[in-house]
Design a protein around this motif. Structure first.
Motif, PDB file in Angstrom:
ATOM      1  N   THR A 102      57.317  34.249  76.485  1.00  0.00           N
ATOM      2  CA  THR A 102      55.934  34.671  76.282  1.00  0.00           C
ATOM      3  C   THR A 102      55.950  35.988  75.544  1.00  0.00           C
ATOM      4  OG1 THR A 102      55.250  33.568  78.329  1.00  0.00           O
ATOM      5  CG2 THR A 102      53.735  35.188  77.398  1.00  0.00           C
ATOM      6  N   VAL A 122      46.652  35.495  80.319  1.00  0.00           N
ATOM      7  CA  VAL A 122      47.271  36.281  81.379  1.00  0.00           C
ATOM      8  C   VAL A 122      46.174  36.670  82.357  1.00  0.00           C
ATOM      9  CG1 VAL A 122      48.532  38.391  81.941  1.00  0.00           C
ATOM     10  CG2 VAL A 122      49.059  37.130  79.850  1.00  0.00           C
ATOM     11  N   ASP A 123      46.423  36.466  83.631  1.00  0.00           N
ATOM     12  CA  ASP A 123      45.410  36.746  84.649  1.00  0.00           C
ATOM     13  C   ASP A 123      44.971  38.199  84.614  1.00  0.00           C
ATOM     14  OD1 ASP A 123      43.835  36.280  87.014  1.00  0.00           O
ATOM     15  OD2 ASP A 123      45.357  37.414  88.101  1.00  0.00           O
ATOM     16  N   GLY A 132      47.076  42.674  77.179  1.00  0.00           N
ATOM     17  CA  GLY A 132      47.890  41.548  77.587  1.00  0.00           C
ATOM     18  C   GLY A 132      47.122  40.320  77.998  1.00  0.00           C
ATOM     19  N   LYS A 133      45.848  40.222  77.715  1.00  0.00           N
ATOM     20  CA  LYS A 133      45.068  39.123  78.268  1.00  0.00           C
ATOM     21  C   LYS A 133      45.479  37.776  77.696  1.00  0.00           C
ATOM     22  CE  LYS A 133      40.495  37.598  79.553  1.00  0.00           C
ATOM     23  NZ  LYS A 133      39.056  37.774  79.421  1.00  0.00           N
ATOM     24  N   GLN A 135      48.445  35.784  75.229  1.00  0.00           N
ATOM     25  CA  GLN A 135      49.765  35.904  74.623  1.00  0.00           C
ATOM     26  C   GLN A 135      50.174  34.558  74.051  1.00  0.00           C
ATOM     27  OE1 GLN A 135      51.326  38.808  74.469  1.00  0.00           O
ATOM     28  NE2 GLN A 135      50.200  40.030  75.956  1.00  0.00           N
ATOM     29  N   HIS A 137      52.959  31.493  74.017  1.00  0.00           N
ATOM     30  CA  HIS A 137      54.026  30.858  74.780  1.00  0.00           C
ATOM     31  C   HIS A 137      54.870  30.064  73.791  1.00  0.00           C
ATOM     32  CE1 HIS A 137      55.362  27.749  78.000  1.00  0.00           C
ATOM     33  NE2 HIS A 137      56.236  28.736  77.879  1.00  0.00           N
ATOM     34  N   SER A 175      58.955  33.270  80.404  1.00  0.00           N
ATOM     35  CA  SER A 175      57.739  32.524  80.736  1.00  0.00           C
ATOM     36  C   SER A 175      57.693  32.083  82.189  1.00  0.00           C
ATOM     37  CB  SER A 175      57.610  31.308  79.816  1.00  0.00           C
ATOM     38  OG  SER A 175      57.416  31.721  78.483  1.00  0.00           O
ATOM     39  N   VAL A 179      52.769  36.647  86.388  1.00  0.00           N
ATOM     40  CA  VAL A 179      52.252  37.854  85.756  1.00  0.00           C
ATOM     41  C   VAL A 179      50.794  38.052  86.135  1.00  0.00           C
ATOM     42  CG1 VAL A 179      51.949  39.087  83.580  1.00  0.00           C
ATOM     43  CG2 VAL A 179      53.768  37.391  83.800  1.00  0.00           C
ATOM     44  N   GLN A 180      50.444  39.292  86.448  1.00  0.00           N
ATOM     45  CA  GLN A 180      49.050  39.647  86.684  1.00  0.00           C
ATOM     46  C   GLN A 180      48.721  40.925  85.943  1.00  0.00           C
ATOM     47  OE1 GLN A 180      47.850  40.255  90.748  1.00  0.00           O
ATOM     48  NE2 GLN A 180      45.669  40.187  90.239  1.00  0.00           N
ATOM     49  N   LEU A 203      50.734  45.342  83.460  1.00  0.00           N
ATOM     50  CA  LEU A 203      51.169  43.987  83.742  1.00  0.00           C
ATOM     51  C   LEU A 203      52.210  44.062  84.852  1.00  0.00           C
ATOM     52  CD1 LEU A 203      51.555  42.345  80.211  1.00  0.00           C
ATOM     53  CD2 LEU A 203      49.657  42.157  81.811  1.00  0.00           C
TER      54      LEU A 203
END
Length: 251
Positions: A102, A122-123, A132-133, A135, A137, A175, A179-180, A203
């Motif tokens: 990712t 991204v959570d 980072g919302k 990205q 993969h 990946s 991740v939060q 993150l």
């Protein structure tokens, strides 16, 4: 003519991908396997090489329009040697395996055409746009050339050792990690940087894998004029948002 410049000659190697120097990537093409590269990243080439715009599917175009995340690629094919670079950023080669990678699209320089890439979310605890919302993969088997501003830090993540990183400094991660995206602040002050520290979104990585962090937080060059002012610091400006400033262009 004599000069120390003549020490910067081509690398003599049979490898497909070679880091010619810390800021320059050399790719050898044999006419069989194409390479996908960032549009405009070619700085020199030898041989019979052709460059074409890479086709984007309807799904990729919709994802780009909705998220601002995506790759503007060109397809390079033929026989010869191509050199790629972008803003003298440091170049690093990564082997992608079945776990996938990712990455922020802003840091992709080139990759094998056999690899696939899709946009993922991204959570975010508060649902506010940030670095980072969204990205990319990347899946399949092959090599990806990533870029960083300066020499990066590779951080190992284990089940008993999770890490946090500034969302604006994260380049890529395994990946398989959980991740939060979060802000270490009260909900009433979510639009402010953390108190007076200047820190913002983070993150958090948990699981087994790695996270790649660069020694830069996507700040503009010195004396640059950020048109959207303070909004730019929170991922909401036209130029300040990490994924909104495609091509790293500052006005």
């Amino acid at each position: 003519m004599q000069s120390p410049l003549f020490t910067y000659t081509e690398q003599q190697t049979q490898d497909r991908y070679t880091v010619q120097n810390p800021q320059l990537l050399r790719v050898a093409l044999t006419g069989h396997d194409d390479v996908l590269a960032r549009k405009g990243a070619m700085v020199a080439y030898q041989g019979l090489i052709e460059f074409d715009g890479e086709y984007q599917s309807d799904q990729q175009r919709r994802a780009r329009a909705h998220t601002g995340e995506g790759l503007d690629l060109m397809r390079c094919h033929g026989q010869g040697t191509v050199y790629f670079a972008n803003l003298a950023q440091h170049v690093h080669l990564v082997d992608v395996d079945q776990d996938g990678l990712t990455v922020d699209s802003a840091y992709v320089l080139a990759m094998d055409s056999t690899l696939n890439h899709t946009v993922v979310a991204v959570d975010s605890q508060y649902g506010i746009s940030g670095s980072g919302k969204y990205q990319l993969h990347i899946t399949g088997r092959g090599k990806v050339a990533l870029m960083t501003s300066g020499q990066p830090l590779m951080m190992q993540v284990t089940p008993d050792r999770y890490i946090n990183a500034d969302a604006d400094a994260v380049v890529a991660w395994s990946s398989g990690l959980r991740v939060q995206m979060q802000a270490q602040t009260h909900s009433s002050g979510v639009r402010r940087r953390r108190g007076s520290t200047g820190e913002g979104w983070e993150l958090s990585f948990l699981g087994q894998g790695f996270a790649l962090v660069q020694p830069s937080e996507v700040m503009p060059p010195q004396h640059a004029n950020i048109g959207d002012g303070v909004l730019a610091q929170f991922g909401m400006g036209q130029q300040g948002a990490h994924g909104q400033n495609q091509g790293n262009v500052w006005n």
